[in-house]
Scaffold this active site. Sequence first.
Site, PDB file in Angstrom:
ATOM      1  N   LYS A 176       0.930  -1.504  -0.044  1.00  0.00           N
ATOM      2  CA  LYS A 176      -0.533  -0.069  -0.062  1.00  0.00           C
ATOM      3  C   LYS A 176       1.487   1.174  -0.047  1.00  0.00           C
ATOM      4  CE  LYS A 176      -1.635   2.552   2.928  1.00  0.00           C
ATOM      5  NZ  LYS A 176      -1.727   3.972   1.627  1.00  0.00           N
ATOM      6  N   GLU A 251      10.096   1.916   9.809  1.00  0.00           N
ATOM      7  CA  GLU A 251      11.553   2.376   9.789  1.00  0.00           C
ATOM      8  C   GLU A 251      10.550   3.981   9.875  1.00  0.00           C
ATOM      9  OE1 GLU A 251      14.636   2.177   9.134  1.00  0.00           O
ATOM     10  OE2 GLU A 251      14.403   0.300   8.728  1.00  0.00           O
ATOM     11  N   CYS A 285      13.970  11.291   6.561  1.00  0.00           N
ATOM     12  CA  CYS A 285      14.082  10.520   7.582  1.00  0.00           C
ATOM     13  C   CYS A 285      15.655  10.993   8.008  1.00  0.00           C
ATOM     14  CB  CYS A 285      13.609   9.142   7.731  1.00  0.00           C
ATOM     15  SG  CYS A 285      14.486   8.403   6.075  1.00  0.00           S
ATOM     16  N   GLU A 383      10.687  16.672  14.671  1.00  0.00           N
ATOM     17  CA  GLU A 383      10.673  16.356  13.364  1.00  0.00           C
ATOM     18  C   GLU A 383       9.942  17.595  12.570  1.00  0.00           C
ATOM     19  OE1 GLU A 383       9.690  12.740  10.535  1.00  0.00           O
ATOM     20  OE2 GLU A 383      11.013  12.477  10.122  1.00  0.00           O
TER      21      GLU A 383
END
Length: 482
Positions: A176, A251, A285, A383
């Site tokens: 997906k 992750e 990331c 983040e």
Amino acid sequence: MLVGTKHGMYINGEWISETAGGVIDVYNPATLEKIAEVPNGSVKETERAIQAAKVAFEPWANLTARERSSYLYKAYHKMMERKEELARLLTLEQGKPLREARGEIEFAASFLLWYAEEANRVYGEMIPSSKKGKRLWVVPKPIGVVAAITPWNFPSAMVTRKVAPAIAAGCTVVLKPAEQTPLSAIEIVKIFEEVGLPKGVLNLVTGDPIEIGKVLMESSDVRSITFTGSTEVGKLLMKGSAQNVKKLSLELGGHAPLLVLEDADLDLAAELAVASKYRNCGQTCICTNRIFVQESVKEEFTRKLQEKVKQLQMGNGLDDGVTIGPLIDKGGLEKVKRQVEDAISKGANVIAGGKEWKGPGGYYYEPTILNNVSNHMDIMYEETFGPVVPIVSYTTIEEAIQAANDTDYGLAAFLFTNDLSKAITIMERLEYGIIGINDVFPGTAEAPFGGVKQSGLGREGGREGIQEFIEMKYVSIAIKDV
Ligand code: NAP
């Protein structure tokens, strides 16, 4: 290139474009023009995809590793042949400059090649028994049906980094991709179709993430979920998978510190800090999110960084000379604006950028540097996922290590120094899964990539990556001496 067309989901070797849920529009983030439609799949299609993967599992797992790897080798060559076309599609749906998109296609293809090779190296063990008349074996077995959920920031590489090791191990997959960037995933599935991958081994569903996610989590036929995305969604998947005690590989987000020591090559540090921070418009990331510079060289380093940032050229990633593209969506832009406003309200100075840019229609924000930053600003803990970096000075190395580790994330950290002893000592104390020393590009197919703390579980890439899809069966055999 298939832009403008209506795409389908791929279930049991067939493309399906009609669904009760209608379609989802895909936009070019550089211009906000609609470029395609994909089906808005949901519960029914996900259940069908799981069923197809379940049926395909045993015959696929029973092939020899060599047979499975032959599909991956072919897919690798096809992907490399179509590199330019796939890179253009990637830029179109994701926004990164074409040069970066070409790099991503090569990176994505490298996982096909690496796991074509690693498929043949999944070894078991024979354990010396402590008792006479016993033989103890450990036999590796593929885990079963795997759900792979991927993000929009690396729409090609995050797909192959999961699909290649899973099918190499003998698993079957329900993929997906992210809503914003399904087209690259669709092209990868087409490549596997072209090389004759048996039906049901790789299935693709697009659509409602909550409905699809729920089915994947609740199905006892799905034995593992491999996910790349936000820590928030990762935690939801952990909770939802607890019912079936599903295996998870996660992750998740990062908040990478970049440490510059006073003995470092400052030109190199500034050049690579810019490469690390602003590639993919800061939506990586392992992007540098916080720069810590030793006080004695802060002024000089900051000046060099400002000069490099001035050279960046914003715009549509398909245009020549563009080195930084748009943010993926309005939410991404709003987050960046909020973090910068919060920092300014608490005393930070903008020393580069600091403004939205209207550009050719997408959500753009100037590459930005913040100075006079302190610990109570959001940007030091959240983040960022955008083109903004705070610079903080430190006096002692101990101070720098403490500050770098002061986060719930633990994905990647970077360190610039020419002193080997310092490099090793600091590396050992940084609480991160990946450390770059005078290097900000650690990602490569042959090495294990992944985080500690709230940055995730498990590793992708390297020989470790395929183990995420393997279970060890222990066999105890009693024999008589003859
Ligand atoms: P996201 O919002 O967590 O989405 C990632 C994927 O999860 C998408 O396919 C999304 O579908 C799906 N999803 C969303 N809600 C879900 C739910 N309730 N159940 C099941 N699936 C769900 O993350 P993103 O914004 O796409 O990606 C950015 C994040 O990924 C950042 O935090 C970044 O650090 C992280 N990332 C980590 C790595 C790594 O290797 N550690 C690499 C790249 C990115 P929809 O698109 O349909 O919403």
